[in-house]
Design a protein around this motif. Structure first.
Motif, mmCIF file in Angstrom:
data_model
loop_
_atom_site.group_PDB
_atom_site.id
_atom_site.type_symbol
_atom_site.label_atom_id
_atom_site.label_comp_id
_atom_site.label_asym_id
_atom_site.label_seq_id
_atom_site.Cartn_x
_atom_site.Cartn_y
_atom_site.Cartn_z
ATOM 1 N N VAL A 183 51.587 35.726 43.589
ATOM 2 C CA VAL A 183 51.681 34.859 44.764
ATOM 3 C C VAL A 183 50.804 33.634 44.485
ATOM 4 N N ILE A 184 51.401 32.475 44.569
ATOM 5 C CA ILE A 184 50.681 31.277 44.115
ATOM 6 C C ILE A 184 50.705 30.201 45.201
ATOM 7 N N ARG A 185 49.558 29.558 45.411
ATOM 8 C CA ARG A 185 49.465 28.463 46.384
ATOM 9 C C ARG A 185 48.925 27.222 45.695
ATOM 10 N N PHE A 186 49.396 26.084 46.132
ATOM 11 C CA PHE A 186 48.940 24.821 45.524
ATOM 12 C C PHE A 186 47.882 24.174 46.418
ATOM 13 N N HIS A 187 46.749 23.768 45.830
ATOM 14 C CA HIS A 187 45.665 23.169 46.617
ATOM 15 C C HIS A 187 45.833 21.637 46.610
#
Length: 1880
Positions: free
Chosen positions: A386-390
């Protein structure tokens, strides 16, 4: 592998369903009948086959082919290839159809009448793959088989087509055949993640051009709606495909319909973004779309609606992209200007060009997204990453936070898809991944060099081309086309046959079975770790976006923190301002967080109060400019620190830093918390797996290269291993990760409650931040201690509802945290049980925190307050009281730069202190915030009555972090106070302050002003009940007011009724004419017949007061009216004092006694006054003692009066009307004035006053001759008519006459030349003095307003002349003054050259107004001096008239230039004659709207200008004028209140009894105050005062000669305005009382630095004379003598000087010059300036060479004494021996005692009347003395004196007899004289 075609259909025109000529299609056949499981059959295909609608046509059309794209519900695209041909219909079919729809027969037959009609039929192929050319060939083949009737069955071809299977990617070639002798090669791309574009991109650029396509590109990325128009369907599809291709690596995820059927056009009004193509046929229907960008492919235009803003690419990228594109598309451009262009610069072939363009866009994206992988947070690895972009971090590190384009792209759907697709760390990589990871360095070098970039682009293009065409093209295609004849032979063509379903289905089933038995195709997935490329931080710093000279700033920050922790608080305090400035930069903030981190031990750092305060301040400053995104991660870095730094408040109670830094937007933004949470989770998960790695501990160290493994790398490794793990291992890892996330969620719930719950929980911050709550609630941050307490108390929480209040805060915080937890837990896969547990936990966490906070809040109130500067109390005047006590404020700098340190000197502002509101003033006192200047006291104040404008402002303080509310207060004493309330001041207090201020500024009534309320203990209204000491005064006021009120509107009707009845009882011998001539005596006694007979007893008291008034004394001095006791009066006197207005019934605003011509009875006056505005008829106010010309003043005439005024008196009129009779009486009045002038009576042969030579006759008066032509020029200037209008001159001497036409004639040039022989310019601005032909001049000049005097005609035999001038309107003065204030005291500093001081000064036109007033005044002075009388009759007679009349008197009469005279002038002309001080000064609520109009200030400024030009003519100094200017608006004295004498009497303030003063120290009159002060100090006195007898001043009036008055500019911050002297004295006393600390620092310097805006110069650097007088006084005090008054000392010195000068016949510049040179004849040419503010000793002698018209010096015999006087400086040496001697007078005259002085130096014996006398009576030159011998007493000698005391002095001319007091004295005198003689 995939099927080449999913479905094959035949669609035909549906004859049964025609609606109003609109045909429809229907599917004739479809294969296979059953849907495939993996791709359901798309609906609505029949619409797309004929997007423009199904139509029958009269002739056959050529076959057409295009590919439409349909997107299904799973957002998979279906490519529908439509091949359409036309079939003829026979009549039968048509007729059948028509019969079935018989009701529409009307229009149908019209279509059909042609021989044959054709209907379209489409062959459609539906596929998941996009092989346009293959589809074209296949469908073409089927058509060919049908048309050319080939031997192959169609079923076979279709069957083969539907069963053809090809690979999706991998670069292999597959050869297919459909069994009709055809062969095709299908080329699959190597990598299917790269789009296949063919030539579509290049075509798109050809059709639209570079800029347009870039525009569409940005629009598509930022989610706008795009519509393509073209008449070709295939081009629409290609354009859309091209646009999508250049968006790679982003994928378009909105509506995508390259060909939209006409029936579905309403789709265009959808609210979501789209890319749609529509046939140009429908262009008109696309016109009304307001927010759609329309690209017309055929015309090459892109139309962007007004309301659409497309964010462009950030520069320099945009420029570089355009350059590269033009190098590809137009390579010749570069060499177009070269003399020898290279031989071939052809653009590449289309398909190559296409890839080159795509290469440019790839390069562009690589630059836009470089480093994106470093901003990915991986929050779960198993079971799925699960990946989120900052986003914030990415923008912050790229320094692109402001860039609109990138922001929108990162927020867009396409980028979200990009992250989810390319985020995972373990997957197959492609060209773009390689670019981002490995080519960053190369791309950076190419930025500046387009050719290098071009080479890179070509390489990329090669790779892209290779992806589509991996092998050289093989010519193996063989596809039949229909033969030519079959296309042309249209007749008897057979219908397309129905196909056999069974046969086709057999083919399909057969193939399916084959597939099932075949071994499965194993596609090798090349997964690998995705490289991240170089981290972002480095890339940006090299871009140089870091602040300049940051190293020095970081040093300062580090030092300050070190000092704080080493407890060196003073050092830290000094550095603080610099640190807070440095913290504006990103580098310094990051440095701060790092430094603070080092001081945290085991998550805790306990500080003391002062340290805590400083740390909190720095944190607040660091957070202050953080945007809500926290792009630099500063808030993120501070988050752990705010929970670490704390201080102990009491037993077990600790206050953490977070309770003081809550007031920032960052904490209330969800995105911030999410980003923080994810980065923390990532760190923990990384730690989790690092541990497991260590346990497995076979880590190859070398490979890691010493760099620590990033979380993504770890994740990638874990993903690789995942399939190899056992089920249990997998489950364990999933569970571990989940609990990690869960524990972080709990942790963050705590953290959020820390930062969201305010210290005082009665205030809800969350609501506020979203704009719902009360915006003005009190700021809670930076309140690190007891202030918080005081604030909470000032806001009483509504009693009884406290729990509800706090729970309300708690609720909103709980809601906020719940929202957060839901979002992050769902995204990171937390189990439901855990989520429920969290939801139950959160309210408890919040409640618990609230409880701890309450304790902290309670304790923090008890803390000793922070050391804020002590509030300094101002010293108050006696009787002045505080209305509002100290409110802590910051005084912030305005536009004056002197005090801010910008112009050198110390930064005194901003200062911190308090504002005080008293009944009299508004005072700020405080100390500068700059610690290096901290000892000084800064004071700014102004009288509350002078407030002109108050405006709310919001201010960000430099030392503070928050915007404070503030006020900007402007005063007409040229002061501006800009304050920001400290956070301890509640906003409602500030409001109360404003209200009080308004109340004090505009009281209901004048009695509410300070001058009246002074000393009355805060009561604002005057008590009326007190018993009046003088009852008659009270009754008089009542009677006066009554009678005046009754008669206001109707004087002439009620005149008789209200005249006192005692008049009728008067003795009849008084003639009718004398009826009103009352002689008024000075000592009123009951028996005085006149008074008792004419005035009621109650009025007597007042009359005596009226008589005592100053004006009467002045009239006597001028000889205008006698106040004699007897009734008999000399009829020779031309004027009398009339009491017609003693009840103020004739004119409310005039004084009680007026000077009118002797011959005019009071009844006439009552009639005349109606012609003038406000009833202000002409009265005499001054008479020239030499020429006896008089000066009159009045208001302008009423409009109807003007015309009557100029009507010829002989006009035939049978019945004299009211108006006529008045105008006749008016003329009679003017004539009476003219007759009073001796010059008039003489020339007309009447009795001449003896001893008075008329100016007419006196030709000897040279000055008169010379002066005359000047007047002409003056007149010309004053009247201001520029063009030369020929004038009518009835007599030669007229200057401007009024013509019959009503046009104003200018000063006639001919007469000008007649008047002045030749004109050469002259410094004063008049024509040169030349020979003058004397001409007759008018006896009376009326200075009138141009605007009013139009339209009358002048009679030739009238003796008066009207001079029309333009007056400045009151409004003009008001506006000009406003601008002047803004120029002198600007509210903000500006660099705009149009706002410079001199420019603003010029714009204000203040100087121009002064010039005008002075000019008119000088003209009037000239006229009066040449013997003509002048009547000034302007506006209402109380503004400009008053100014001119007063200036004229000041210039003409030296008496008015003394203290007494000036006072008298102001009392007479301004106060008595009713200048409306209260109204013009807006002193009460009633006059608030009229605004402040400084007419009196303008007059004082004019006097100041004259004073500057004639410094020796005035007894008072410039300071005196400033003093009046200040106090006339201050309301400290009653002098300048109310609008007229009448109003003053009404209030009972005009004639106050001497004994009535309530307290001796309260002075009610400014004049008394000045007198008293003048006795004590020489501040008002002008040392250069040395008037000339009867000197008339003629100042230069040009603007270039006027100076800006320093009153407007100067400021003394050390003590505030210096015009309240009690305060000055008191402050000094206080200063003396504070004992000096013993100074151990060694010898103290006596130097004193003087700051112009801080120190009072006159005090610190006094002029020489003041200094000497002060020294003298202090010496006398030391010696214990009673000190002499300064005036006496000064007079003594002056007299002795004068005597010396008298004795010399040649002027010499000796010490006497400094004192009071009496060199009258040299005054203008050799002026001596002793400027008030300058240093006294600097004397500059200005040697002008102006030919002065005054008398020239007479050269006499030089005496010896002149030689000495140059060398001797002080007087004491010049007096060798002095004493009293009796001297015998000349023949028959008695002996008289005289003061004799024997002067050895000058060799003379002088004598004076008395010792004090300064005028020398006589001189005996010792050179003439023959002998000194003892004498004998003669007749009349003094008695009782011994004989030996007499002695004689024999000179060549006569013998002097002297007598000393005794013989000893006589002997001394004789010896002294003898020794002088022998010396000589």
């Amino acid at each position: 592998m995939a099927r080449l075609a999913d479905y094959f259909l035949v669609v035909t025109y549906d004859l049964d369903k025609r609606v109003e000529g609109e045909g429809q299609g229907r599917i004739l056949q479809r294969f296979p009948e059953k849907d495939w499981e993996d791709s359901p059959f798309p609906q609505g295909i029949e619409l797309f086959c004929q997007p423009s609608g199904w139509q029958l046509v009269p002739e056959r059309q050529p076959a057409s082919f295009f590919v439409a794209v349909l997107t299904d519900i799973n957002s998979d695209r279906n490519y529908c290839a439509c091949f359409t041909f036309w079939e003829g219909l026979d009549r039968l079919q048509l007729q059948k159809a028509e019969a079935s729809e018989a009701d529409e027969v009307d229009e149908a037959p019209a279509v059909v009448q042609s021989a044959q009609v054709f209907a379209p039929k489409s062959l459609v192929l539906v596929s998941r793959l996009d092989y346009t050319e293959v589809f074209r060939n296949c469908l073409g083949l089927i058509y060919t088989v049908h048309v050319d009737s080939l031997s192959v069955p169609l079923e076979t071809v279709v069957g083969n087509l539907l069963t053809c299977i090809i690979p999706i990617a991998g670069g292999s070639q597959r050869t297919i055949t459909l069994g009709a002798g055809d062969r095709q090669v299908i080329q699959t791309p190597i990598d299917d993640s790269l789009p296949v574009s063919g030539t579509s991109v290049a075509q798109l650029f050809r059709q639209l051009g570079i800029i347009n396509v870039l525009c569409l590109f940005c629009a598509a990325l930022t989610e706008h709606k795009i519509l393509f128009l073209s008449s070709s369907y295939q081009r629409l599809t290609d354009a859309c495909r091209g646009l999508l291709a250049i968006m790679f690596p982003l994928k378009y995820s909105f509506t995508y319909v390259p060909i939209l059927p006409g029936k579905l056009l309403e789709v265009l009004s959808t609210p979501t973004p789209f890319i749609i193509g529509v046939n140009s046929f429908f262009r008109s229907e696309t016109q009304e779309l307001l927010d759609v960008i329309i690209a017309d492919l055929d015309g090459g235009t892109v139309t962007i609606p007004e309301c659409v803003h497309i964010s462009p690419l950030p520069e320099p990228l945009l420029q570089q992209t355009q350059t590269l594109l033009s190098m590809i598309l137009d390579p010749e451009l570069e060499f177009a200007d070269q003399a020898f262009p290279p031989p071939s610069t052809q653009p590449s072939a289309l398909k190559i060009q296409d890839k080159e363009i795509r290469g440019v866009f790839l390069w562009l994206f690589a630059r836009l997204f470089q480093g994106y992988r470093w901003c990915l947070h991986i929050i779960r690895i198993h079971p799925e990453p699960v990946i989120r972009f900052h986003k914030a971090a990415f923008l912050g590190q790229r320094a692109l936070t402001e860039d609109d384009f990138l922001m929108k792209v990162l927020d867009g759907m396409a980028f979200a898809g990009f992250v989810s697709e390319r985020g995972p760390p373990y997957r197959a990589t492609d060209l773009f991944d390689d670019l981002i990871a490995n080519q960053v360095e190369r791309i950076r070098q190419e930025e500046t060099c387009p050719h290098k970039a071009m080479n890179h682009v070509k390489e990329l293009a090669e790779q892209l081309f290779k992806n589509e065409n991996p092998y050289p093209a093989v010519a193996m295609h063989k596809v039949q086309r229909p033969s030519e004849n079959s296309q042309t032979t249209t007749q008897n063509q057979t219908q397309f046959p129905g196909l056999d379903d069974v046969a086709v289905q057999l083919f399909i089933d057969h193939a399916a079975a084959k597939l099932r038995t075949a071994p499965p195709v194993v596609k090798v997935e090349l997964k690998g770790m995705v490289p991240s490329g170089p981290p972002l931080g480095d890339t940006v710093d090299r871009n140089g976006s870091v602040m300049a000279n940051s190293a020095r700033r970081l040093e300062v920050v580090r030092n300050c923190i070190t000092y704080i922790f080493e407890n060196k608080m003073l050092e830290a305090k000094k550095l603080m301002p610099a640190v807070l400035r440095a913290l504006k930069g990103r580098a310094a903030r990051i440095c701060l967080t790092q430094e603070l981190n080092q001081h945290v031990l085991q998550n805790r750092a306990v500080l003391d109060d002062q340290q805590f305060d400083y740390i909190v301040r720095m944190m607040n400053c660091t957070l202050q400019d953080c945007s809500h995104m926290d792009e630099h991660g500063i808030a993120a870095n501070l988050l752990p620190l705010v929970t670490a730094f704390c201080r102990k408040l009491g037993a077990g109670i600790t206050q953490f830093a977070y309770s003081c830094v809550q007031e920032h937007m960052v904490w209330t933004t969800m995105q911030f918390w999410e980003a923080m949470f994810y980065s923390d989770v990532q760190n923990h998960i990384r730690a989790l797996y690092l541990e497991t790695e260590d346990n497995n501990s076979e880590q190859q160290d070398g490979s890691a290269g010493g760099r620590e493994i990033s979380a993504l790398d770890l994740a990638s490794e874990q993903n690789r291993l995942w399939p190899t793990l056992s089920k249990e291992m997998q489950a364990e890892r999933v569970q571990k990760e989940e609990s990690t996330v869960f524990s972080q969620a709990i942790h963050y719930a705590n953290r959020m409650s820390y930062l969201l719950l305010p210290l005082d929980t009665s205030k809800n911050r969350l609501l506020r931040s979203s704009g719902l709550g009360d915006v003005e609630s009190v700021s809670n941050s930076y309140v690190t201690n007891s202030i918080a307490g005081s604030m909470a108390e000032s806001y009483d929480t509504e009693s009884g509802f406290e729990d509800a209040e706090s729970s309300d805060v708690a609720n909103s915080v709980v809601r906020f945290i719940n929202r957060f937890v839901d979002k992050v837990c769902n995204e990171s896969g937390v189990t439901n049980e855990h989520l429920k547990a969290l939801h139950t936990m959160i309210p408890d966490i919040v409640q618990m925190h609230i409880e701890t906070l309450d304790a902290v809040h309670r304790e923090s109130k008890r803390l000793p307050p922070i050391q804020k500067p002590k509030l300094l109390r101002p010293t108050l005047l006696p009787g002045e009281e505080l209305v509002m006590d100290a409110m802590r404020v910051h005084l912030i700098p305005d536009g004056r730069e002197e005090a801010t340190g910008l112009m050198g000197g110390p930064p005194l502002l901003p200062a911190e202190g308090a504002i005080f509101l008293t009944t009299y003033r508004l005072i700020f006192r405080g100390t500068p915030t700059d610690p290096l200047v901290g000892e000084q006291v800064v004071t700014r104040s102004f009288p509350i009555a002078s407030l002109t404008k108050e405006k709310r402002i919001s201010v960000t303080l430099p030392m503070d972090q928050f915007v404070q509310e503030g006020l900007q207060l402007r005063s007409c004493t040229f002061q501006l106070i800009k304050i920001a309330f400290d956070e301890e001041v509640a906003s409602d207090l500030a409001e109360v302050f404003r209200k009080h201020m308004h109340k004090l500024r505009y009281p209901q009534h004048v009695q509410g002003t300070f001058a009246f309320t002074v000393g009355q203990c805060g009561k604002l209204a005057v008590e009326h009940k007190t018993k009046d000491k003088n009852q008659s005064l009270k009754t008089l006021s009542k009677n006066l007011v009554k009678s005046a009120k009754r008669t206001i509107g109707r004087q002439y009707v009620t005149r008789k009724k209200y005249s006192p009845p005692t008049w009728e009882n008067r003795s009849s011998f008084q003639s009718e004419l004398d009826e009103d001539e009352i002689s008024v005596s000075e000592e009123v006694d009951q028996s005085s017949l006149t008074l008792s007979s004419t005035i009621r007893s109650s009025d007597r008291q007042t009359m005596s007061n009226v008589v005592e008034r100053a004006c009467c004394r002045d009239y006597q001095r001028l000889g205008l009216g006698t106040l004699s006791n007897s009734l008999t009066r000399s009829k020779n006197e031309p004027f009398r004092i009339s009491t017609v207005n003693r009840m103020y019934t004739v004119c409310r605003s005039y004084p009680g006694l007026l000077i009118v011509p002797q011959s005019i009875p009071d009844t006439t006056i009552q009639r005349i006054c109606r012609c003038y505005r406000q009833n202000r008829f002409p009265v005499v106010c001054w008479r020239n003692s030499r020429t006896k010309a008089v000066l009159l003043r009045s208001a302008g005439l009423h409009a109807k009066g003007v015309v009557g005024f100029f009507k010829s008196p002989n006009a035939p009129s049978s019945v004299p009307s009211q108006a006529d009779s008045t105008s006749l009486e008016q003329e009679k009045y003017l004539q009476a004035i003219i007759s009073s002038m001796p010059s008039y009576s003489e020339s007309s042969g009447r009795n001449t006053l003896s001893g008075f030579t008329s100016t007419h006759m006196s030709t000897s008066d040279s000055s008169d001759k010379l002066r005359q032509p000047k007047i002409g020029a003056l007149m010309k200037q004053v009247m201001g008519t520029k063009e030369d209008v020929p004038g009518t001159f009835s007599r030669g001497g007229k200057w401007g006459s009024i013509r019959g036409s009503g046009r104003l004639s200018a000063y006639n040039p001919d007469v000008g030349t007649r008047l002045a022989g030749k004109e050469s310019p002259q410094p004063n601005g008049g024509p040169s003095e030349a020979l003058f032909l004397r001409q007759q001049k008018a006896y009376l000049y009326i200075i009138g307003d141009k605007a009013q005097l139009k339209g009358g005609k002048q009679d030739s035999f009238q003796q008066w002349e009207v001079v029309p001038i333009e007056v400045c309107d009151v409004r003009q003065v008001k506006n000009s003054f406003k601008k002047l204030m803004k120029a002198c005291v600007p509210s903000t500093s500006t660099t705009d050259p149009n706002m410079s001081f001199l420019r603003c000064l010029e714009d204000s036109e203040w100087m121009a107004l002064l010039h005008r007033v002075l000019q008119v005044s000088v003209l009037v002075v000239e006229l009066l001096d040449t013997g003509s009388s002048v009547m000034v009759s302007l506006e209402d007679g109380w503004d400009v008239t008053t100014q001119v009349v007063s200036l004229v008197q000041l210039l003409s009469d030296p008496y008015y230039r003394t203290f007494d005279g000036f006072r008298l002038l102001v009392e007479k002309e301004w106060l008595s004659f009713g200048h409306r001080f209260s109204h013009r000064g807006a002193q009460t609520l009633g006059s608030q709207s009229s605004g402040f109009t400084p007419v009196f200030l303008q007059f004082l400024d004019c006097v100041h200008q004259i004073h500057l030009q004639f410094p020796m003519e005035f007894e008072f100094s410039q300071y005196y004028l400033k003093f009046l200017a200040y106090h006339y608006v201050s309301n400290r004295f009653r002098t300048f209140l109310l609008d007229s004498d009448y109003e003053r009497i009404e209030l009972g303030v005009l004639y106050e009894e001497k004994g009535e003063r309530k307290s001796p120290q309260v002075c009610k009159s400014v004049w008394d105050y000045i007198d008293r002060l003048n006795k004590k100090t020489p501040i008002f006195y002008n040392y250069m005062f040395s008037p000339e007898d009867e000197e008339v001043l003629r100042p230069y009036t040009f603007i270039s000669n006027l100076k800006v008055w320093e009153f407007y500019m100067e400021e003394t911050l050390s003590e505030g305005p210096s015009y309240d002297w009690e305060l000055r004295g008191r402050q000094e006393r206080i200063a003396e009382e504070t004992p000096e600390k013993p100074d151990s620092s060694g010898p103290k310097s006596h130097r004193h630095i003087v700051w112009p805006c801080y120190d009072s110069l006159s005090k610190v650097v006094p002029d020489a004379i003041t200094k000497l007088l002060q020294d003298l006084q202090s010496l006398e005090a030391e010696l214990g003598q009673t000190s002499e008054k300064w005036k006496d000392t000064w007079d003594k010195m002056k007299n002795s000087q004068k005597t010396e000068i008298k004795l010399e016949s040649k002027p010499s510049f000796s010490s006497s010059l400094l004192m009071s040179s009496n060199l009258s004849h040299q005054r203008r040419s050799q002026g001596v300036y002793l400027q008030e503010s300058g240093v006294g000793s600097s004397i500059n002698l200005a040697m002008d060479c102006e030919a002065s018209a005054t008398s020239t010096p007479v050269a006499g015999r030089p005496s010896t004494s002149t030689l000495y006087s140059q060398f001797q400086s002080t007087e004491s040496e010049n007096r060798s021996f002095e004493g009293i001697l009796f001297k015998k007078g000349a023949l028959l005259k008695p002996w008289k005692p005289r003061w004799f002085v024997l002067d050895k130096t000058k060799h003379q014996l002088r004598y004076y009347e008395t010792r004090q006398d300064k005028e020398c009576k006589g001189v005996i030159e010792l050179a003439d003395v023959e002998s000194v011998i003892p004498g004998t007493p003669t007749m009349g000698a003094p008695k009782n004196i011994e004989e030996k005391a007499f002695f004689d002095l024999k000179t060549t001319k006569r013998v002097y007899n002297f007598c000393a007091q005794d013989s000893l004295n006589a002997q001394l005198w004789m010896d002294s004289v003898q020794s002088c003689l022998s010396d000589a």
